[in-house]
Design a protein around this motif. Structure first.
Motif, PDB file in Angstrom:
ATOM      1  N   GLY A  68      24.313  62.670 -28.513  1.00  0.00           N
ATOM      2  CA  GLY A  68      24.674  61.859 -27.356  1.00  0.00           C
ATOM      3  C   GLY A  68      26.040  61.216 -27.520  1.00  0.00           C
ATOM      4  O   GLY A  68      26.826  61.143 -26.564  1.00  0.00           O
ATOM      5  N   ILE A  69      26.334  60.750 -28.728  1.00  0.00           N
ATOM      6  CA  ILE A  69      27.647  60.143 -28.987  1.00  0.00           C
ATOM      7  C   ILE A  69      28.752  61.159 -28.739  1.00  0.00           C
ATOM      8  O   ILE A  69      29.769  60.859 -28.096  1.00  0.00           O
ATOM      9  N   LEU A  70      28.566  62.374 -29.223  1.00  0.00           N
ATOM     10  CA  LEU A  70      29.563  63.424 -29.019  1.00  0.00           C
ATOM     11  C   LEU A  70      29.727  63.740 -27.538  1.00  0.00           C
ATOM     12  O   LEU A  70      30.858  63.869 -27.036  1.00  0.00           O
ATOM     13  N   ALA A  71      28.629  63.864 -26.810  1.00  0.00           N
ATOM     14  CA  ALA A  71      28.704  64.198 -25.384  1.00  0.00           C
ATOM     15  C   ALA A  71      29.446  63.119 -24.599  1.00  0.00           C
ATOM     16  O   ALA A  71      30.292  63.412 -23.741  1.00  0.00           O
ATOM     17  N   HIS A  72      29.153  61.857 -24.886  1.00  0.00           N
ATOM     18  CA  HIS A  72      29.831  60.773 -24.171  1.00  0.00           C
ATOM     19  C   HIS A  72      31.308  60.688 -24.545  1.00  0.00           C
ATOM     20  O   HIS A  72      32.166  60.461 -23.684  1.00  0.00           O
ATOM     21  N   ALA A  73      31.617  60.865 -25.828  1.00  0.00           N
ATOM     22  CA  ALA A  73      33.020  60.829 -26.253  1.00  0.00           C
ATOM     23  C   ALA A  73      33.804  61.957 -25.599  1.00  0.00           C
ATOM     24  O   ALA A  73      34.948  61.769 -25.155  1.00  0.00           O
ATOM     25  N   TRP A  74      33.192  63.131 -25.528  1.00  0.00           N
ATOM     26  CA  TRP A  74      33.859  64.278 -24.901  1.00  0.00           C
ATOM     27  C   TRP A  74      34.065  64.044 -23.415  1.00  0.00           C
ATOM     28  O   TRP A  74      35.136  64.333 -22.873  1.00  0.00           O
ATOM     29  N   GLU A  75      33.050  63.494 -22.738  1.00  0.00           N
ATOM     30  CA  GLU A  75      33.206  63.202 -21.313  1.00  0.00           C
ATOM     31  C   GLU A  75      34.333  62.203 -21.091  1.00  0.00           C
ATOM     32  O   GLU A  75      35.153  62.358 -20.184  1.00  0.00           O
ATOM     33  N   GLU A  76      34.384  61.180 -21.947  1.00  0.00           N
ATOM     34  CA  GLU A  76      35.405  60.138 -21.785  1.00  0.00           C
ATOM     35  C   GLU A  76      36.811  60.702 -21.950  1.00  0.00           C
ATOM     36  O   GLU A  76      37.744  60.259 -21.266  1.00  0.00           O
ATOM     37  N   THR A  77      36.983  61.672 -22.836  1.00  0.00           N
ATOM     38  CA  THR A  77      38.320  62.232 -23.036  1.00  0.00           C
ATOM     39  C   THR A  77      38.832  62.931 -21.785  1.00  0.00           C
ATOM     40  O   THR A  77      40.041  63.069 -21.599  1.00  0.00           O
ATOM     41  N   GLY A  78      37.917  63.380 -20.923  1.00  0.00           N
ATOM     42  CA  GLY A  78      38.331  64.066 -19.699  1.00  0.00           C
ATOM     43  C   GLY A  78      38.523  63.156 -18.516  1.00  0.00           C
ATOM     44  O   GLY A  78      38.865  63.622 -17.419  1.00  0.00           O
ATOM     45  N   GLN A  79      38.314  61.853 -18.685  1.00  0.00           N
ATOM     46  CA  GLN A  79      38.404  60.945 -17.549  1.00  0.00           C
ATOM     47  C   GLN A  79      39.755  60.244 -17.440  1.00  0.00           C
ATOM     48  O   GLN A  79      39.977  59.460 -16.512  1.00  0.00           O
ATOM     49  N   GLY A  80      40.648  60.506 -18.397  1.00  0.00           N
ATOM     50  CA  GLY A  80      42.028  60.061 -18.256  1.00  0.00           C
ATOM     51  C   GLY A  80      42.332  58.629 -18.607  1.00  0.00           C
ATOM     52  O   GLY A  80      43.479  58.189 -18.453  1.00  0.00           O
TER      53      GLY A  80
END
Length: 270
Positions: free
Chosen positions: A238-250
């Motif tokens: 879950g930590i990885l998924a959220h960190a990855w999503e955040e990197t795409g939000q600018g």
């Protein structure tokens, strides 16, 4: 004048890192004595986790229980401190590995450690109730724990009236007990504590995810400290998924609250 210690030999250095976890030599990679090429495509990741920690492969029922505990622990939203801090770190230019490490490093005694603590709690109830009254043992142990702290790990939830993962996980354990895969002493201990905490209350205090996974880890024979390690493995997804999503939000340098919200001043104005 004391003599100089002898220079270490190659064998001394090799013995310094002696391990039974793996064997890596030119052309050889073995995990607990099993060639990795024989595990690839035949053994699940959950099975390999068991193998690395226990030295053998789990039975199908054991593997299902361990996998269920790992899946149930994967995520609990960005309001969980470990997730929130990983998302903030991901906006600071540190890379995914550091963002994940930041989240994992927040999984301590208060946030992430309740499963380990609950394994110890239920283990005490199980030991004291061997061949006796599990409800009496639960009352004894809970009284001792509550004398040290008002917080009892594994029960109740600040967010959910009833943890949505409870029934599925405990039903799997109950089935495993019926199938002879596990003994059931940790399950009986947890249900006894739940009955004790709920007695006389209008609002029940059900077993939460930490308690449910503690039941599974205890039934499977994992020592209490490994319960936290296994929780870390599950939550890392879950930590990885959220960190990855955040990197795409600018966002850059994301803080814990929007810039328009300022902290409440509680100091004195001179």
């Amino acid at each position: 004048m004391s003599p100089e210690p002898p220079e270490p030999t190659v064998r001394d250095v090799a013995d310094w890192w002696a391990t039974s976890v793996d064997r890596v030599e030119p052309g050889v990679i073995e995990l607990r004595g099993r060639p990795v090429q024989d595990l690839i495509g035949t053994t699940s990741f959950t099975g390999v986790i068991w193998l690395m920690l226990r030295g053998d492969l789990p039975g199908p029922g054991q593997e299902r229980l361990l996998e269920a505990a790992l899946v149930a622990s994967v995520d609990h939203g960005p309001h969980a401190p470990s997730i929130a801090v990983a998302r903030m770190a991901a906006t600071c230019g540190v890379g995914l590995n550091n963002a994940v490490a930041t989240g994992v490093n927040l999984l301590g005694d208060v946030h992430g450690g309740a499963g380990e603590q609950c394994v110890a709690l239920l283990g005490e109830v199980s030991d004291r109730s061997a061949g006796g009254d599990v409800d009496a043992a639960a009352a004894e142990v809970v009284a001792e724990w509550q004398a040290r702290s008002k917080y009892l790990p594994g029960f109740g939830h600040r967010f959910h009236p009833r943890d949505p993962r409870r029934d599925s996980l405990l039903a799997m354990v109950d089935q495993a007990v019926g199938d002879g895969i596990v003994g059931g002493s940790y399950l009986r201990a947890a249900l006894a504590v739940e009955r004790l905490l709920t007695a006389g209350r209008s609002r029940p205090v059900p077993i939460n995810i930490d308690g449910c996974t503690a039941v599974i880890y205890g039934e499977l024979g994992f020592p209490a400290p490994l319960a936290r390690g296994l929780f870390v493995l599950g939550r890392s997804v879950g930590i990885l998924a959220h960190a990855w999503e955040e990197t795409g939000q600018g966002r850059r340098n994301k803080g814990p609250m929007p810039p328009s919200v300022l902290p409440t001043w509680i100091g004195e104005t001179p």
